[in-house]
Design an enzyme around this catalytic site. Sequence first.
Site, PDB file in Angstrom:
ATOM      1  N   ASP A  99       8.104   5.305  -0.226  1.00  0.00           N
ATOM      2  CA  ASP A  99       8.716   6.463   0.433  1.00  0.00           C
ATOM      3  C   ASP A  99       8.204   6.690   1.848  1.00  0.00           C
ATOM      4  O   ASP A  99       8.504   7.710   2.469  1.00  0.00           O
ATOM      5  CB  ASP A  99       8.496   7.730  -0.400  1.00  0.00           C
ATOM      6  CG  ASP A  99       7.022   8.108  -0.545  1.00  0.00           C
ATOM      7  OD1 ASP A  99       6.157   7.345  -0.062  1.00  0.00           O
ATOM      8  OD2 ASP A  99       6.741   9.162  -1.156  1.00  0.00           O
ATOM      9  N   THR A 157      -4.918 -21.914   5.003  1.00  0.00           N
ATOM     10  CA  THR A 157      -3.630 -22.026   5.706  1.00  0.00           C
ATOM     11  C   THR A 157      -2.938 -20.665   5.764  1.00  0.00           C
ATOM     12  O   THR A 157      -1.843 -20.497   5.214  1.00  0.00           O
ATOM     13  CB  THR A 157      -2.712 -23.052   5.011  1.00  0.00           C
ATOM     14  OG1 THR A 157      -2.553 -22.666   3.623  1.00  0.00           O
ATOM     15  CG2 THR A 157      -3.291 -24.457   5.085  1.00  0.00           C
ATOM     16  N   ASP A 189      -7.243 -18.097   2.337  1.00  0.00           N
ATOM     17  CA  ASP A 189      -7.178 -19.545   2.121  1.00  0.00           C
ATOM     18  C   ASP A 189      -7.204 -20.234   3.482  1.00  0.00           C
ATOM     19  O   ASP A 189      -7.274 -19.573   4.521  1.00  0.00           O
ATOM     20  CB  ASP A 189      -5.977 -19.953   1.255  1.00  0.00           C
ATOM     21  CG  ASP A 189      -4.627 -19.885   1.970  1.00  0.00           C
ATOM     22  OD1 ASP A 189      -4.580 -19.617   3.193  1.00  0.00           O
ATOM     23  OD2 ASP A 189      -3.602 -20.115   1.308  1.00  0.00           O
ATOM     24  N   HIS A 194       0.818  -1.211   0.000  1.00  0.00           N
ATOM     25  CA  HIS A 194       0.000   0.000   0.000  1.00  0.00           C
ATOM     26  C   HIS A 194       0.854   1.264   0.000  1.00  0.00           C
ATOM     27  O   HIS A 194       0.413   2.297  -0.516  1.00  0.00           O
ATOM     28  CB  HIS A 194      -0.957  -0.019   1.189  1.00  0.00           C
ATOM     29  CG  HIS A 194      -2.108  -0.950   1.005  1.00  0.00           C
ATOM     30  ND1 HIS A 194      -3.403  -0.529   0.859  1.00  0.00           N
ATOM     31  CD2 HIS A 194      -2.149  -2.311   0.922  1.00  0.00           C
ATOM     32  CE1 HIS A 194      -4.203  -1.573   0.699  1.00  0.00           C
ATOM     33  NE2 HIS A 194      -3.463  -2.670   0.745  1.00  0.00           N
ATOM     34  N   ASP A 195       2.049   1.194   0.560  1.00  0.00           N
ATOM     35  CA  ASP A 195       2.955   2.338   0.485  1.00  0.00           C
ATOM     36  C   ASP A 195       3.584   2.435  -0.901  1.00  0.00           C
ATOM     37  O   ASP A 195       3.558   3.489  -1.532  1.00  0.00           O
ATOM     38  CB  ASP A 195       4.047   2.229   1.551  1.00  0.00           C
ATOM     39  CG  ASP A 195       4.898   3.491   1.629  1.00  0.00           C
ATOM     40  OD1 ASP A 195       4.322   4.598   1.673  1.00  0.00           O
ATOM     41  OD2 ASP A 195       6.137   3.371   1.643  1.00  0.00           O
ATOM     42  N   GLY A 231       5.912   6.438  -4.270  1.00  0.00           N
ATOM     43  CA  GLY A 231       6.171   5.002  -4.210  1.00  0.00           C
ATOM     44  C   GLY A 231       6.558   4.558  -2.813  1.00  0.00           C
ATOM     45  O   GLY A 231       5.907   4.924  -1.824  1.00  0.00           O
ATOM     46  N   HIS A 267      -1.227 -13.132  -1.009  1.00  0.00           N
ATOM     47  CA  HIS A 267      -2.522 -13.444  -0.390  1.00  0.00           C
ATOM     48  C   HIS A 267      -2.546 -14.820   0.261  1.00  0.00           C
ATOM     49  O   HIS A 267      -3.516 -15.161   0.939  1.00  0.00           O
ATOM     50  CB  HIS A 267      -3.640 -13.307  -1.428  1.00  0.00           C
ATOM     51  CG  HIS A 267      -4.021 -11.895  -1.703  1.00  0.00           C
ATOM     52  ND1 HIS A 267      -5.069 -11.531  -2.530  1.00  0.00           N
ATOM     53  CD2 HIS A 267      -3.490 -10.721  -1.249  1.00  0.00           C
ATOM     54  CE1 HIS A 267      -5.157 -10.211  -2.568  1.00  0.00           C
ATOM     55  NE2 HIS A 267      -4.208  -9.698  -1.811  1.00  0.00           N
ATOM     56  N   THR A 268      -1.494 -15.601   0.065  1.00  0.00           N
ATOM     57  CA  THR A 268      -1.422 -16.890   0.754  1.00  0.00           C
ATOM     58  C   THR A 268      -1.318 -16.725   2.264  1.00  0.00           C
ATOM     59  O   THR A 268      -1.640 -17.647   3.017  1.00  0.00           O
ATOM     60  CB  THR A 268      -0.231 -17.721   0.231  1.00  0.00           C
ATOM     61  OG1 THR A 268      -0.244 -19.010   0.849  1.00  0.00           O
ATOM     62  CG2 THR A 268       1.107 -17.069   0.550  1.00  0.00           C
ATOM     63  N   LEU A 288       0.850 -20.283   6.587  1.00  0.00           N
ATOM     64  CA  LEU A 288       1.846 -20.919   5.726  1.00  0.00           C
ATOM     65  C   LEU A 288       1.930 -20.216   4.378  1.00  0.00           C
ATOM     66  O   LEU A 288       0.906 -19.848   3.799  1.00  0.00           O
ATOM     67  CB  LEU A 288       1.498 -22.393   5.483  1.00  0.00           C
ATOM     68  CG  LEU A 288       1.406 -23.309   6.703  1.00  0.00           C
ATOM     69  CD1 LEU A 288       0.970 -24.704   6.267  1.00  0.00           C
ATOM     70  CD2 LEU A 288       2.744 -23.363   7.432  1.00  0.00           C
TER      71      LEU A 288
END
EC number: 1.11.1.14
Length: 372
Positions: free
Chosen positions: A95, A225, A223, A74-75, A93, A205-206, A228
């Site tokens: 920063d 897990t 998900d 997000h930064d 960006g 996103h895992t 992990l």
Amino acid sequence: MAFKSLLSFVSVIGALQGANAALTRRVACPDGVNTATNAACCQLFAVREDLQQNLFHGGLCTAEAHESLRLTFHDAIAISPALEAQGIFGGGGADGSIAIFPEIETNFHPNIGLDEIIELQKPFIARHNISVADFIQFAGAIGASNCAGAPQLAAFVGRKDATQPAPDGLVPEPFHTPDQIFDRLADASQGEFDPILTVWLLTAHTVAAANDVDPTKSGLPFDSTPELWDTQFFLETQLRGTSFPGSGGNQGEVESPLAGEMRLQSDHTIARDSRTACEWQSFVDNQPKAQQMFQFVFHDLSIFGQDINTLVDCTEVVPIPADPQGHTHFPAGLSNADIEQACAETPFPTFPTDPGPKTAVAPVPKPPAARK
């Protein structure tokens, strides 16, 4: 272009590792314990230990680790050469602006909820001699290292901190279309991040969970897990959705296959888009790919808006994560019959189904107050 860049990146890293092993003289750090290839990296050992003990609960893949990794994106993504070409400030960006101007940027819709991890990180920045921009990316890399199966992520020092907030509208939203997301990442990366690299980036996103998509629920994993760094995310997003984990009908959310699991609309559509479906499926049960491709895109994302020639590579300070655990599987109660096949080129692979009643996914606890 992306694959040529990756090949070049891997070749350079391999050459540097070989050269470093033979030629690099290490510097003794002032702490009398550690050594580094560059004295500028010495300060990070103390930051690492502080983070591990006092934010990440002794080195665990918890909500604080997940949110620290989320904050890096997000930064960094808040930069737009397209706006700059129009004579409009397009953000800096990676920063640190999201934490330097939190009263502004955490009120942008896609950043809602990040004020919590920013507040937790503030005391760490205050007691160490490190820029906000460097700290955000370093904390994300350390947090990810606590998740078994993760890659060792890049760490640099020397970034320039923001002097003004990024403009609104630069962070992708879960209700955005694939075209909107692909265009936004291409703009931020000056054309480097194409649809394929967007899939690589979504590997994060895992170990992710949603706190604010559904106002009635928090800590909803993507998900089964979330502790992990594995490929279950890529498998489970291709299962047919049947219900919502909470209230349902929320902007940016579609039905998921498991009780307690959140599915973002953007993940759902990119997994089924003809430009990315086969790349998405190729990550299923391919742990090396889930590590190497994210390692590559994080390296570049973490220096958006910065001049790499002025930075010092301190990746050696980031712990090498534990080996991956478990095996790729269908959650209990589901099988290949529940897959929504999207890749027209390759059949979906077959995996065992976990025994027992249909899987329900527990929420990731929200961060308690970190020890100061």
